[in-house]
Design a protein around this motif. Structure first.
Motif, PDB file in Angstrom:
ATOM      1  N   GLU A  29       0.837  -1.200   0.000  1.00 48.13           N
ATOM      2  CA  GLU A  29       0.000   0.000   0.000  1.00 48.13           C
ATOM      3  C   GLU A  29       0.872   1.251   0.000  1.00 48.13           C
ATOM      4  OE1 GLU A  29      -2.568  -0.188   3.404  1.00 48.13           O
ATOM      5  OE2 GLU A  29      -2.780  -2.361   3.205  1.00 48.13           O
ATOM      6  N   ASP A  30       0.765   2.022  -1.054  1.00 50.52           N
ATOM      7  CA  ASP A  30       1.423   3.333  -1.104  1.00 50.52           C
ATOM      8  C   ASP A  30       2.944   3.262  -1.099  1.00 50.52           C
ATOM      9  OD1 ASP A  30       0.508   5.876  -1.521  1.00 50.52           O
ATOM     10  OD2 ASP A  30       0.662   6.498   0.568  1.00 50.52           O
ATOM     11  N   VAL A  31       3.540   2.118  -1.499  1.00 48.70           N
ATOM     12  CA  VAL A  31       5.002   2.026  -1.492  1.00 48.70           C
ATOM     13  C   VAL A  31       5.641   2.967  -2.507  1.00 48.70           C
ATOM     14  CG1 VAL A  31       5.124  -0.325  -0.591  1.00 48.70           C
ATOM     15  CG2 VAL A  31       4.988   0.034  -3.069  1.00 48.70           C
ATOM     16  N   ALA A  32       4.875   3.374  -3.510  1.00 53.26           N
ATOM     17  CA  ALA A  32       5.356   4.386  -4.448  1.00 53.26           C
ATOM     18  C   ALA A  32       4.878   5.775  -4.037  1.00 53.26           C
ATOM     19  CB  ALA A  32       4.892   4.069  -5.866  1.00 53.26           C
ATOM     20  N   GLY A  33       4.366   5.876  -2.832  1.00 55.92           N
ATOM     21  CA  GLY A  33       3.955   7.169  -2.307  1.00 55.92           C
ATOM     22  C   GLY A  33       2.759   7.763  -3.017  1.00 55.92           C
ATOM     23  N   GLY A  34       1.915   6.904  -3.576  1.00 55.57           N
ATOM     24  CA  GLY A  34       0.752   7.402  -4.286  1.00 55.57           C
ATOM     25  C   GLY A  34       1.045   7.759  -5.721  1.00 55.57           C
ATOM     26  N   VAL A  42       7.938  10.855 -11.412  1.00 52.39           N
ATOM     27  CA  VAL A  42       7.345  11.574 -10.285  1.00 52.39           C
ATOM     28  C   VAL A  42       7.996  11.099  -9.001  1.00 52.39           C
ATOM     29  CG1 VAL A  42       5.223  12.075  -9.029  1.00 52.39           C
ATOM     30  CG2 VAL A  42       5.166  11.794 -11.523  1.00 52.39           C
ATOM     31  N   GLU A  43       8.630  12.007  -8.255  1.00 51.32           N
ATOM     32  CA  GLU A  43       9.208  11.654  -6.967  1.00 51.32           C
ATOM     33  C   GLU A  43       8.080  11.545  -5.949  1.00 51.32           C
ATOM     34  OE1 GLU A  43      11.232  10.208  -4.383  1.00 51.32           O
ATOM     35  OE2 GLU A  43      12.496  10.879  -6.020  1.00 51.32           O
ATOM     36  N   ALA A  44       8.128  10.496  -5.156  1.00 51.29           N
ATOM     37  CA  ALA A  44       7.049  10.245  -4.208  1.00 51.29           C
ATOM     38  C   ALA A  44       7.628  10.007  -2.827  1.00 51.29           C
ATOM     39  CB  ALA A  44       6.235   9.035  -4.663  1.00 51.29           C
ATOM     40  N   ALA A  45       6.749  10.038  -1.838  1.00 45.74           N
ATOM     41  CA  ALA A  45       7.180   9.936  -0.441  1.00 45.74           C
ATOM     42  C   ALA A  45       7.724   8.554  -0.111  1.00 45.74           C
ATOM     43  CB  ALA A  45       6.018  10.277   0.488  1.00 45.74           C
ATOM     44  N   GLY A  46       7.215   7.531  -0.776  1.00 52.05           N
ATOM     45  CA  GLY A  46       7.674   6.176  -0.504  1.00 52.05           C
ATOM     46  C   GLY A  46       7.045   5.585   0.728  1.00 52.05           C
ATOM     47  N   GLY A  47       5.726   5.581   0.772  1.00 49.99           N
ATOM     48  CA  GLY A  47       5.020   5.036   1.916  1.00 49.99           C
ATOM     49  C   GLY A  47       4.941   6.027   3.059  1.00 49.99           C
ATOM     50  N   ILE A  48       4.139   5.705   4.074  1.00 53.00           N
ATOM     51  CA  ILE A  48       3.921   6.664   5.155  1.00 53.00           C
ATOM     52  C   ILE A  48       5.166   6.865   6.011  1.00 53.00           C
ATOM     53  CG2 ILE A  48       1.449   6.264   5.256  1.00 53.00           C
ATOM     54  CD1 ILE A  48       1.937   4.514   7.709  1.00 53.00           C
ATOM     55  N   PHE A  49       6.127   5.927   5.956  1.00 57.56           N
ATOM     56  CA  PHE A  49       7.363   6.071   6.730  1.00 57.56           C
ATOM     57  C   PHE A  49       8.573   6.405   5.855  1.00 57.56           C
ATOM     58  CE2 PHE A  49       4.719   3.069   9.235  1.00 57.56           C
ATOM     59  CZ  PHE A  49       4.506   3.893  10.340  1.00 57.56           C
ATOM     60  N   GLY A  50       8.384   6.506   4.545  1.00 63.52           N
ATOM     61  CA  GLY A  50       9.451   6.941   3.652  1.00 63.52           C
ATOM     62  C   GLY A  50      10.504   5.902   3.340  1.00 63.52           C
ATOM     63  N   ASP A  62       6.652  -1.146 -12.879  1.00 64.74           N
ATOM     64  CA  ASP A  62       6.621  -2.603 -13.055  1.00 64.74           C
ATOM     65  C   ASP A  62       7.313  -3.318 -11.902  1.00 64.74           C
ATOM     66  OD1 ASP A  62       5.239  -2.417 -15.419  1.00 64.74           O
ATOM     67  OD2 ASP A  62       7.028  -2.538 -16.682  1.00 64.74           O
ATOM     68  N   ARG A  63       8.239  -2.624 -11.223  1.00 60.22           N
ATOM     69  CA  ARG A  63       8.976  -3.262 -10.119  1.00 60.22           C
ATOM     70  C   ARG A  63       8.622  -2.669  -8.760  1.00 60.22           C
ATOM     71  NH1 ARG A  63      15.215  -3.585 -11.138  1.00 60.22           N
ATOM     72  NH2 ARG A  63      15.040  -4.937  -9.297  1.00 60.22           N
ATOM     73  N   VAL A  64       7.964  -1.542  -8.735  1.00 59.41           N
ATOM     74  CA  VAL A  64       7.508  -0.930  -7.484  1.00 59.41           C
ATOM     75  C   VAL A  64       6.006  -0.723  -7.621  1.00 59.41           C
ATOM     76  CG1 VAL A  64       7.805   0.973  -5.861  1.00 59.41           C
ATOM     77  CG2 VAL A  64       9.743   0.200  -7.242  1.00 59.41           C
ATOM     78  N   ILE A  65       5.256  -1.610  -6.995  1.00 54.94           N
ATOM     79  CA  ILE A  65       3.835  -1.771  -7.306  1.00 54.94           C
ATOM     80  C   ILE A  65       2.968  -1.298  -6.145  1.00 54.94           C
ATOM     81  CG2 ILE A  65       2.059  -3.446  -7.948  1.00 54.94           C
ATOM     82  CD1 ILE A  65       4.519  -5.280  -8.818  1.00 54.94           C
ATOM     83  N   ASP A  66       2.224  -0.226  -6.368  1.00 50.99           N
ATOM     84  CA  ASP A  66       1.219   0.209  -5.405  1.00 50.99           C
ATOM     85  C   ASP A  66       0.023  -0.740  -5.485  1.00 50.99           C
ATOM     86  OD1 ASP A  66       1.495   3.862  -5.361  1.00 50.99           O
ATOM     87  OD2 ASP A  66       2.187   2.355  -3.944  1.00 50.99           O
TER      88      ASP A  66
END
Length: 337
Positions: A29-34, A42-50, A62-66
């Motif tokens: 969930e949200d591993v790409a920060g949304g 697009v740079e993203a937060a990388g989950g709620i803990f970064g 394809d390798r980082v899947i929300d």
């Protein structure tokens, strides 16, 4: 060596392993920060803990899947992709919700290799945040590693510092068995020296953090820095302790505990989880069954009470074992012999 937070050490390990091995994928969930469905870099937060920050930008969707908010779907996807030859690192945002996917973990992931005679590999790393101290209340603050430690076929990893976090994450990703990787929320910002490049920490080898002759203190996760404070304070009074960081609970380094106990004769076990069926109880049982002749005093357990984690900050501070609680237990075991 660089000084990193545990968050950044984990992030570095993920970057290095994804660069090294194209079969490593990340999901949750949200591993790409949304930004999973966004086009472009697009740079993203990388989950709620970064922890997964920058992975989607570098390695792509394809390798980082929300994923959807479905723990059973996340673990099922991880299991299937592992059986198909990938090395998934799947994230459950909070360990508290492992129950939603428990069948996928203890009836599937943990048993595939055994049930197929070793012909199937399940190289899954299942990351999950845990722990109290962040005012996240009863459903987002639990330490449930005892519940999964009892499942045969799983390896349980619980780092307490940035160097171990990096080395054990890299080790976990390369392991052919499923690894449950617990990350204490209150430790994400803890800083420490982290070796550059190839740094692996083997499982089943506890670390002797402090050396002493009076008491053996066993701790894990956030309780390790708490125990360091207590042990260092008592050392000023001439009470010295072996402080053992378990690092992993399955495999469990019984030898490190028993060897230390044979020299000190006294044991204090510090465990943030609830007291019944806890890691503290397991270590105390090992001491009683395999090290009884060494014991000069009753084993002292320092745990949270057998209650849910309170939301009120004052009550939560009382709930979590403190350096003062550990110091008091060491004094009790000294008085008992």
């Amino acid at each position: 060596m660089a000084v990193l937070t545990m968050r950044d050490a984990l992030n570095q390990a993920l970057h290095e392993e994804m660069e090294r091995d194209p079969s490593v994928i990340v999901m949750g969930e949200d591993v790409a920060g949304g930004a999973g469905g966004s086009s472009g870099n697009v740079e993203a937060a990388g989950g709620i803990f970064g922890v997964t920050k920058g992975l989607k930008t570098k390695y792509g969707a394809d390798r980082v899947i929300d994923t959807p908010i479905s723990e059973s779907a996340i673990v099922g996807l991880a299991n299937g992709s592992a059986l198909a030859g990938m090395r998934p690192v799947a994230e459950l945002m909070f360990a508290d919700f492992v129950g939603v996917s428990l069948d996928q973990i203890f009836n599937q992931m943990a048993k595939f290799r055994y049930m197929f005679g070793g012909k199937a590999k399940v190289p899954v790393v299942l990351r999950m945040s845990m722990g109290a101290g962040m005012n996240a209340a009863a459903q987002h603050s639990q330490t449930i590693y005892p519940m999964l430690t009892m499942v045969p076929g799983l390896k349980i990893v619980i780092p307490s510092n940035p160097a171990d976090a990096k080395g054990m994450m890299k080790q976990a990703i390369r392991d052919d068995d499923p690894v449950i990787f617990f990350e204490h929320k209150a430790l994400y910002s803890r800083k420490g020296e982290v070796p550059d490049g190839e740094h692996l920490v083997p499982f089943g080898q506890a670390e002797l953090v402090r050396e002493g002759s009076d008491v053996t203190v066993v701790a894990l996760a956030r309780m390790v820095p708490f125990a360091i404070k207590a042990v260092d304070k008592l050392a000023e009074e001439g009470i010295t302790c072996d402080l053992i960081d378990l690092r992993t609970t399955s495999p469990l380094d019984e030898d490190a505990v028993l060897e230390s106990l044979s020299m000190t004769g006294r044991l204090v076990v510090v465990d943030e989880s609830n007291p019944m069926c806890s890691i503290a109880s397991e270590i105390a049982g090992i001491a009683a069954s395999k090290g009884f002749s060494s014991l000069r005093a009753p084993v002292q357990k320092v745990t949270a009470p057998h209650t849910p984690v309170p939301f009120a900050r004052e009550l939560e501070r009382m709930y979590v074992p403190s350096p003062g609680d550990i110091e008091a237990a060491i004094r009790r075991v000294m008085e008992g012999a």
